[in-house]
Design an enzyme around this catalytic site. Structure first.
Site, PDB file in Angstrom:
ATOM      1  N   ASP A  46      26.223-128.729  29.449  1.00 56.88           N
ATOM      2  CA  ASP A  46      26.554-128.729  28.012  1.00 56.88           C
ATOM      3  C   ASP A  46      26.249-127.372  27.364  1.00 56.88           C
ATOM      4  O   ASP A  46      26.890-126.981  26.390  1.00 56.88           O
ATOM      5  CB  ASP A  46      25.775-129.819  27.268  1.00 56.88           C
ATOM      6  CG  ASP A  46      26.234-131.219  27.665  1.00 56.88           C
ATOM      7  OD1 ASP A  46      27.388-131.356  28.118  1.00 56.88           O
ATOM      8  OD2 ASP A  46      25.442-132.165  27.528  1.00 56.88           O
ATOM      9  N   TYR A  79      33.705-134.385  20.886  1.00 55.08           N
ATOM     10  CA  TYR A  79      34.801-133.602  21.475  1.00 55.08           C
ATOM     11  C   TYR A  79      36.097-133.840  20.709  1.00 55.08           C
ATOM     12  O   TYR A  79      36.190-134.740  19.873  1.00 55.08           O
ATOM     13  CB  TYR A  79      35.002-134.006  22.939  1.00 55.08           C
ATOM     14  CG  TYR A  79      33.895-133.522  23.853  1.00 55.08           C
ATOM     15  CD1 TYR A  79      33.871-132.206  24.306  1.00 55.08           C
ATOM     16  CD2 TYR A  79      32.872-134.366  24.245  1.00 55.08           C
ATOM     17  CE1 TYR A  79      32.865-131.747  25.139  1.00 55.08           C
ATOM     18  CE2 TYR A  79      31.854-133.913  25.082  1.00 55.08           C
ATOM     19  CZ  TYR A  79      31.855-132.602  25.529  1.00 55.08           C
ATOM     20  OH  TYR A  79      30.857-132.158  26.343  1.00 55.08           O
ATOM     21  N   GLU A 125      39.913-128.862  34.329  1.00 50.13           N
ATOM     22  CA  GLU A 125      40.364-128.360  33.025  1.00 50.13           C
ATOM     23  C   GLU A 125      41.459-127.286  33.103  1.00 50.13           C
ATOM     24  O   GLU A 125      42.331-127.241  32.247  1.00 50.13           O
ATOM     25  CB  GLU A 125      39.172-127.851  32.221  1.00 50.13           C
ATOM     26  CG  GLU A 125      38.167-128.954  31.859  1.00 50.13           C
ATOM     27  CD  GLU A 125      38.775-130.117  31.093  1.00 50.13           C
ATOM     28  OE1 GLU A 125      39.902-130.004  30.575  1.00 50.13           O
ATOM     29  OE2 GLU A 125      38.119-131.179  31.019  1.00 50.13           O
ATOM     30  N   HIS A 128      46.931-133.146  26.179  1.00 51.07           N
ATOM     31  CA  HIS A 128      45.868-132.697  27.082  1.00 51.07           C
ATOM     32  C   HIS A 128      45.191-133.891  27.771  1.00 51.07           C
ATOM     33  O   HIS A 128      45.053-133.912  28.992  1.00 51.07           O
ATOM     34  CB  HIS A 128      44.840-131.871  26.300  1.00 51.07           C
ATOM     35  CG  HIS A 128      43.731-131.337  27.165  1.00 51.07           C
ATOM     36  ND1 HIS A 128      43.800-130.107  27.778  1.00 51.07           N
ATOM     37  CD2 HIS A 128      42.552-131.883  27.549  1.00 51.07           C
ATOM     38  CE1 HIS A 128      42.697-129.920  28.497  1.00 51.07           C
ATOM     39  NE2 HIS A 128      41.918-130.985  28.363  1.00 51.07           N
ATOM     40  N   GLU A 129      44.809-134.871  26.982  1.00 53.51           N
ATOM     41  CA  GLU A 129      44.103-136.025  27.562  1.00 53.51           C
ATOM     42  C   GLU A 129      45.027-136.810  28.494  1.00 53.51           C
ATOM     43  O   GLU A 129      44.594-137.312  29.530  1.00 53.51           O
ATOM     44  CB  GLU A 129      43.540-136.927  26.466  1.00 53.51           C
ATOM     45  CG  GLU A 129      42.637-136.231  25.432  1.00 53.51           C
ATOM     46  CD  GLU A 129      41.600-135.284  26.008  1.00 53.51           C
ATOM     47  OE1 GLU A 129      41.157-135.522  27.153  1.00 53.51           O
ATOM     48  OE2 GLU A 129      41.254-134.298  25.336  1.00 53.51           O
ATOM     49  N   GLU A 133      39.075-137.854  28.181  1.00 56.64           N
ATOM     50  CA  GLU A 133      40.163-138.434  28.956  1.00 56.64           C
ATOM     51  C   GLU A 133      39.794-139.731  29.658  1.00 56.64           C
ATOM     52  O   GLU A 133      40.216-139.959  30.791  1.00 56.64           O
ATOM     53  CB  GLU A 133      40.636-137.404  29.977  1.00 56.64           C
ATOM     54  CG  GLU A 133      39.598-136.993  31.049  1.00 56.64           C
ATOM     55  CD  GLU A 133      38.724-135.805  30.696  1.00 56.64           C
ATOM     56  OE1 GLU A 133      38.561-135.520  29.495  1.00 56.64           O
ATOM     57  OE2 GLU A 133      38.188-135.170  31.618  1.00 56.64           O
ATOM     58  N   TYR A 146      39.000-123.747  31.340  1.00 57.61           N
ATOM     59  CA  TYR A 146      40.298-124.145  30.796  1.00 57.61           C
ATOM     60  C   TYR A 146      41.306-122.991  30.897  1.00 57.61           C
ATOM     61  O   TYR A 146      42.380-123.131  31.480  1.00 57.61           O
ATOM     62  CB  TYR A 146      40.181-124.521  29.313  1.00 57.61           C
ATOM     63  CG  TYR A 146      39.371-125.756  29.014  1.00 57.61           C
ATOM     64  CD1 TYR A 146      39.998-126.937  28.618  1.00 57.61           C
ATOM     65  CD2 TYR A 146      37.989-125.758  29.107  1.00 57.61           C
ATOM     66  CE1 TYR A 146      39.264-128.081  28.320  1.00 57.61           C
ATOM     67  CE2 TYR A 146      37.249-126.894  28.823  1.00 57.61           C
ATOM     68  CZ  TYR A 146      37.881-128.054  28.433  1.00 57.61           C
ATOM     69  OH  TYR A 146      37.158-129.180  28.148  1.00 57.61           O
ATOM     70  N   HIS A 151      45.251-135.249  31.864  1.00 58.63           N
ATOM     71  CA  HIS A 151      44.093-135.574  32.708  1.00 58.63           C
ATOM     72  C   HIS A 151      44.336-136.818  33.569  1.00 58.63           C
ATOM     73  O   HIS A 151      43.647-137.024  34.567  1.00 58.63           O
ATOM     74  CB  HIS A 151      42.851-135.835  31.847  1.00 58.63           C
ATOM     75  CG  HIS A 151      42.029-134.615  31.582  1.00 58.63           C
ATOM     76  ND1 HIS A 151      41.506-133.847  32.591  1.00 58.63           N
ATOM     77  CD2 HIS A 151      41.618-134.038  30.424  1.00 58.63           C
ATOM     78  CE1 HIS A 151      40.803-132.839  32.058  1.00 58.63           C
ATOM     79  NE2 HIS A 151      40.862-132.932  30.743  1.00 58.63           N
TER      80      HIS A 151
HETATM   81 ZN   LIG Z   1      40.150-131.581  29.332  1.00 64.03          ZN
END
Ligand SMILES: [Zn+2]
Length: 611
Positions: free
Chosen positions: A385, A277, A328, A305-306, A281, A393, A309
């Site tokens: 997955d 990825y 997300e 972004h992380e 997070e 998102y 989270h």
């Molecule tokens: Zn994320």
């Protein structure tokens, strides 16, 4: 049986695990963890209890009493391809905790074991990636985000290595005979040349946030509560420290927007290039792909972004994968609010524009299966997955942005703070969010079609393309490409990676090969150090039939195992007939050992879909 989550055998009529005390002996030669777990339940239980496992060999189950009594257990004989194998324990009356010993498989789907030649430090390396449903391949657990756990973790590793985990580091010390708890023989556990790194996670987290890594890892302090870890020595650490210098300030921005940072530390771990990825997070220690180090501080966006989270996803967690947008969508919204403060409105608008383009592309990807364009799709029988996409998102972002536009930013900011304070350290579903929204924003259901947003397919008519000067300029330049016009040197003078990415992604799909090569001759996009740009360009080149970039495509697929790049490149190749498809198959057969098991599975499923 009362299932709580389509991706777990957890029975809603039974108590769930609330604490796990784990001892892991990491055997790098065999790519195996020999382990023990003392699991404590939320309340006493008698009779059957189901846990999730995947490819784990369970050696023993005993009570926590002294002396321990054996517990009957059975592992489902044939594993479900998505869920793995249920472990059924028959617990004696009023059991609150029990003890398991087990070993992972060298193919454990959460783990990647790298041999010294595959690493920058020339030391062995292992790391975990448990989202979405891979924690069960490391230890038997209630592998649903609905069941939050605290844990303690002992990692027994060779003394030349260091270990890190998404938990508080208690210390590094010699192994003690009392530590191993049956994970392996005492002689092995306490052998010379081994150390124990001890961790404690006191805050309850969903099992998918369980994470650790071990290898030739060093670190640099960034600020009072931030540090970057990486393997590969001083040069890599210096580069990483430069790239992430602004992280401490970013944490402060996050706190201003969303309330106190609850996890004490915000450390970063830069992983080897096979990390599947952009970032993961994991609380207290975010895991990152090395491709975010671009030398221009733009990697800050993935970090934003992380970091976001830490509030949305880690504090408030989706109850199941069907509510993934709660993680997300909120985090994408929160990320852009942080970017807006740190890098300005224009940058946030560019980021939104790239997202808008991505969302529209997803409508094309799922045109034969529109279920996955819903914010809350039905996931029973679906491997998360396989359908991982930008929909949760970007459609999630659009939904929250729509609410913000309806009630105004100050009111929406208050709402988000209240939402976080209300549900922190809980796992909730979409319905709970909607109830909270309606209770706190009276009449919102008459102003926004909430049902259409959550249950409907496609992009609702009141979604909005971002409106900014630079975004519009880039889109219009991209439209002019069809008539043969390349952007001028002046027009691109201050572009960096994101501007190029947006430009490339907005180019018409039916461009001529000669136009593509002309663009590259002028701007050297195929050689960009920024993988977002490079991959967007190579994808365009494949679709336009430019065979001269096959070498570059091959290099790229063999150097970086981030799924964001594997997916479009393998898909573009596999969609073509003949030479490109054969190329994809050959590259995959040569590169698959380098990929993390999750990425390998995804590439495999792309190739088989187009075979
Ligand atoms: Zn994320």
């Amino acid at each position: 049986m009362a299932p709580v989550d389509p991706h777990s055998y957890t029975d809603g009529a039974h108590p769930v695990t609330k604490h796990a005390a784990l001892s892991f002996y990491l055997d790098f030669t065999a790519s195996t963890i020999h382990a023990s777990a003392l699991l404590t339940l939320s309340e006493p239980h008698s009779g059957d209890l189901l846990l999730d496992t995947r490819a784990v060999s369970v050696h023993s189950a005993t009570t926590a009493a002294d002396p321990p009594e054996p517990i009957l257990f059975s592992l489902a004989a044939s594993p479900d391809p998505i869920l793995g194998s249920a472990l059924t324990l028959t617990l004696p009356p009023d059991t609150t905790s029990f003890h398991l010993t087990f070993s992972t498989s060298p193919d454990a789907s959460a783990l990647q074991w790298l041999a010294p030649p595959q690493t920058a430090s020339a030391q062995p390396f292992v790391f975990s990636q448990c989202q979405s449903i891979h924690a069960r391949s490391i230890f038997p657990c209630h592998d649903t985000p609905a069941a939050r756990i605290t844990f303690s973790l002992l990692l027994n590793v060779p003394s030349q290595l260091s270990a890190v985990a998404a938990a508080r580091h208690v210390g590094r010390r010699d192994p003690l005979p009392s530590d191993h708890c049956g994970a392996c023989d005492e002689a092995l556990w306490c052998a010379p040349g081994r150390v124990v790194e001890e961790f404690e996670m006191e805050q309850p987290v969903p099992p998918y946030l369980f994470a650790f890594a071990a290898g030739g890892i060093g670190s640099r302090d960034l600020g009072p509560r931030t540090r970057v870890y990486a393997e590969g020595g001083d040069k890599v650490l210096d580069e990483a420290a430069r790239e992430f210098a602004g992280v401490e300030d970013m944490v402060k921005v996050g706190e201003d927007l969303f309330g106190p940072y609850e996890w004490e530390r915000f450390d970063l771990l830069v992983l080897p290039p096979s990390f599947p990825y952009g970032g993961m997070e994991n609380p207290r220690m975010v895991f990152l792909t090395p491709t975010v180090i671009k030398g221009d501080a733009s990697g800050a966006q993935v970090v934003a972004h992380e970091l976001a989270h830490s509030w949305t996803g880690n504090l408030i967690t989706n109850k199941t994968n069907e509510d993934f947008w709660l993680n997300e969508g909120f985090t994408t919204y929160a990320e852009r609010r942080i970017v807006e403060v740190v890098q300005g409105e224009e940058r946030a608008a560019l980021n939104m524009g790239i997202g808008w383009r991505g969302l529209n592309q997803m409508m094309e990807r799922f045109k034969d299966n529109m279920e996955f364009t819903k914010l809350k799709p039905k996931m029973a029988g679906i491997d998360p997955d396989d359908v991982y996409s930008e929909v949760p998102y970007e459609k999630g972002f659009q939904f929250l942005w729509r609410i913000e536009r309806q009630i105004g930013r100050p009111a929406f900011d208050e709402f988000i703070k209240k939402y976080i304070a209300m549900f922190k350290f809980q796992s909730i579903d979409t319905e709970t969010f909607l109830e909270f929204l309606k209770a706190n924003v009276p009449g919102i259901e008459n102003q926004i079609d909430l049902h259409l947003w959550v249950e409907g397919t496609g992009i609702p008519p009141d979604a909005m393309e971002p409106d900014s000067a630079i975004y519009k300029k880039i889109c219009s330049l991209a439209a002019e490409f069809k008539s043969g016009k390349l952007p001028s040197e002046d027009e691109v003078a201050d572009w960096n990676g994101q501007e190029w990415e947006l430009y490339l992604e907005n180019l018409p799909t039916d461009v001529e090969a000669s136009q593509v090569t002309a663009l590259d001759e002028r701007y050297k996009l195929s050689e960009s150090r920024d993988y977002e740009v490079k991959v967007a360009f190579l994808q365009l080149a494949i679709s336009a039939g430019c065979k001269c970039y096959f070498n570059e495509v091959e290099k790229c697929l063999k150097q970086v195992g981030r799924m964001k790049y594997l997916r479009p490149l393998y898909s573009s190749l596999a969609k073509c007939s003949g030479e490109e498809k054969m190329l994809a198959q050959r590259i995959f057969s040569e590169a698959q050992e380098f990929y993390h098991p999750i990425a390998r599975g995804v590439a495999e499923s792309i190739l088989s879909k187009h075979s």
